[in-house]
Design an enzyme around this catalytic site. Structure first.
Site, mmCIF file in Angstrom:
data_model
loop_
_atom_site.group_PDB
_atom_site.id
_atom_site.type_symbol
_atom_site.label_atom_id
_atom_site.label_comp_id
_atom_site.label_asym_id
_atom_site.label_seq_id
_atom_site.Cartn_x
_atom_site.Cartn_y
_atom_site.Cartn_z
ATOM 1 N N LYS A 105 0.857 -1.191 0.000
ATOM 2 C CA LYS A 105 0.000 0.000 0.000
ATOM 3 C C LYS A 105 0.885 1.229 0.000
ATOM 4 O O LYS A 105 2.006 1.185 0.508
ATOM 5 C CB LYS A 105 -0.887 0.028 1.248
ATOM 6 C CG LYS A 105 -2.111 0.888 1.089
ATOM 7 C CD LYS A 105 -3.185 0.147 0.322
ATOM 8 C CE LYS A 105 -4.440 0.927 0.166
ATOM 9 N NZ LYS A 105 -5.569 0.050 -0.186
ATOM 10 N N GLY A 217 -20.255 6.977 2.919
ATOM 11 C CA GLY A 217 -19.337 7.290 1.818
ATOM 12 C C GLY A 217 -20.115 7.477 0.534
ATOM 13 O O GLY A 217 -21.202 6.903 0.356
HETATM 14 N N1 GLU Z 1 -7.142 0.209 -3.660
HETATM 15 C C1 GLU Z 1 -7.920 -0.967 -3.886
HETATM 16 C C2 GLU Z 1 -8.009 -1.811 -2.637
HETATM 17 O O1 GLU Z 1 -7.866 -1.345 -1.532
HETATM 18 C C3 GLU Z 1 -7.437 -1.748 -5.105
HETATM 19 C C4 GLU Z 1 -6.019 -2.167 -5.067
HETATM 20 C C5 GLU Z 1 -5.477 -2.680 -6.389
HETATM 21 O O2 GLU Z 1 -6.225 -2.713 -7.360
HETATM 22 O O3 GLU Z 1 -4.309 -3.012 -6.425
HETATM 23 O O4 GLU Z 1 -8.299 -2.967 -2.687
#
Ligand code: GLU
Length: 426
Positions: A105, A217
């Protein structure tokens, strides 16, 4: 993104299941902490000519099952600990839907509400320059998340390709369609939440058309969740979202059901609804927390982490039968205990919202083939993946009498621990 520490919460959830699984100490140590972390400065020339230094993060929690995967958030209250928690949840998310990717992340402390597009481009390019050797299609693949979108991904891709002197469409997912993106990616997370909700309702013998929902949201996840849930016959009566002007949240209620189209017309690109215009359209404006205390069968927390707490969970009405977590980490462990004791069926975050990363995986597959599927094909494949992941978790929970979150953890931790053992890491 407030007092409660998301990383401690992610570790508490992990520790509980590590105990159930009787995991050995080295495996626990390896999995309850990230493999690698990057914490760096991003200097950007602002529109007024001054320089401003932003703080950026990337945390790679585990890549035993494949390259790291996970979004990048832009948020004024971003912290390294939040990114750590989110990277860990990505590991479990990719494992529960059984795609060959690990968990990562990223984040930047910034508020896109107050930044021009040119300044945001500077942040995106600076973020990639700092990580140009540590991310890559075979290493760690970013994607959009809170307050980032396809345009941000394209700037990042462009910077990476400029630094490395070749085309790498597999560097990043969530790219615009026509620029290496997949059809259906924008809808994927919200739709995925509703695919799992649809399966849960089947198991509970409840018809979607006999249900009402309240949503926290109104960003990308919530909007598409509302869209598909409404198509299935359900009625959303309340939506809550952040008001940038007042720096608080409000809930927007219409007893006969909110209308997605009319709300979208008065919503900014961050999912903020114009409250004056909403009033004119007949919406009742309530405090931000009101979404959780509605007489509905379904709650869809689709905003940020740490929203259903020991305090707010007590306000959940007895009418509520299912909570499907569109957000990452919306429920604290204390709230989990209340939800479990109220016998509410929970579809945990890293299962419910895995549609986004699953579609990102499809995007990678299409990039690798350089051949792109029709939207129906993408969404059909997404439905199959989400449904089978849901059923596997449901069946384990039923067989072992486990809370749904714990059952999902059992499946994911087992898969990741096995990969680590087979690689000789523990
Ligand atoms: N940000 C999204 C999540 O929290 C997608 C992550 C991605 O597609 O790599 O799952």
């Amino acid at each position: 993104m407030n007092k409660f520490n998301a990383f401690e919460m992610a570790q508490q959830q992990f520790d509980k299941v590590a105990e159930i699984l009787n995991l050995d100490v080295p495996t626990r140590e390896l999995l309850r902490n990230p493999l690698r972390e990057y914490n760096f400065a991003i200097p950007v020339r602002m529109d007024d000519g001054t320089m401003k230094v932003f703080r950026g993060f990337r945390v790679q929690h585990n890549d035993s099952r494949g390259p790291g995967k996970g979004g990048i958030r832009f948020h004024p209250q971003e912290t390294l600990d939040t990114v750590r928690a989110l990277s860990m949840w990505m590991t479990w998310k990719c494992a529960v839907v059984d795609i060959p990717l690990g968990g990562s992340k990223g984040g930047v402390i910034c508020d896109p509400h107050n930044l021009s597009m040119r300044e945001q481009e500077g942040i995106c390019r600076g973020w990639v320059r700092q990580l140009s050797k540590d991310i890559g299609p075979l290493r760690d693949v970013p994607a959009p998340d809170v307050m980032t979108n396809g345009q941000h991904m394209l700037w990042m891709l462009d910077e990476f390709e400029t630094v490395h002197g070749a085309k790498y469409p597999g560097l990043i997912t969530g790219k615009p369609v026509g620029m290496g993106g997949s059809l259906g990616r924008t809808e994927a997370t919200g739709y995925g939440v509703i695919f799992t909700l649809r399966e849960a309702l089947k198991k509970l013998n409840i018809k979607p058309e006999n249900t009402k929902a309240s949503v926290q949201g109104f960003g990308n996840v919530a909007q598409y969740a509302i869209d598909l849930y409404t198509q299935l016959g359900g009625k959303v009566i309340c939506v809550s979202c952040w008001d940038q002007e007042d720096q608080v949240s409000y809930s927007f209620k219409k007893k006969d059901g909110i209308k997605l189209r009319e709300l979208l017309e008065i919503t900014d690109r961050f999912g903020g609804i114009d409250k004056e215009k909403a009033k004119e359209l007949g919406y009742e404006i309530l405090p931000g927390d009101a979404w959780i205390e509605q007489d509905v069968e379904i709650l869809l927390p689709c905003a940020l982490e740490n929203q259903i707490t020991g305090e707010t969970a007590k306000k959940i009405k007895d009418t509520v039968k299912v909570i499907a977590e569109g957000a990452n980490g919306p429920t604290t462990p204390e709230a989990d205990r209340i939800i479990e004791s109220k016998k509410i069926f929970l579809i945990p975050d890293f299962l419910a919202n895995a549609g986004g990363v699953t579609c990102s995986y499809f995007e990678q597959v299409q990039c690798n083939m350089n051949y792109y599927w029709e939207k129906d094909e993408v969404l059909g494949k997404l439905d199959v993946k989400m449904t089978s992941a849901f059923l596997a978790v449901y069946e384990l929970a039923a067989k072992k009498n486990l809370y749904m979150r714990d059952a999902a953890y059992v499946i994911s931790i087992n898969r990741v621990a096995q990969a680590c053992r087979e690689r000789g890491w523990v």
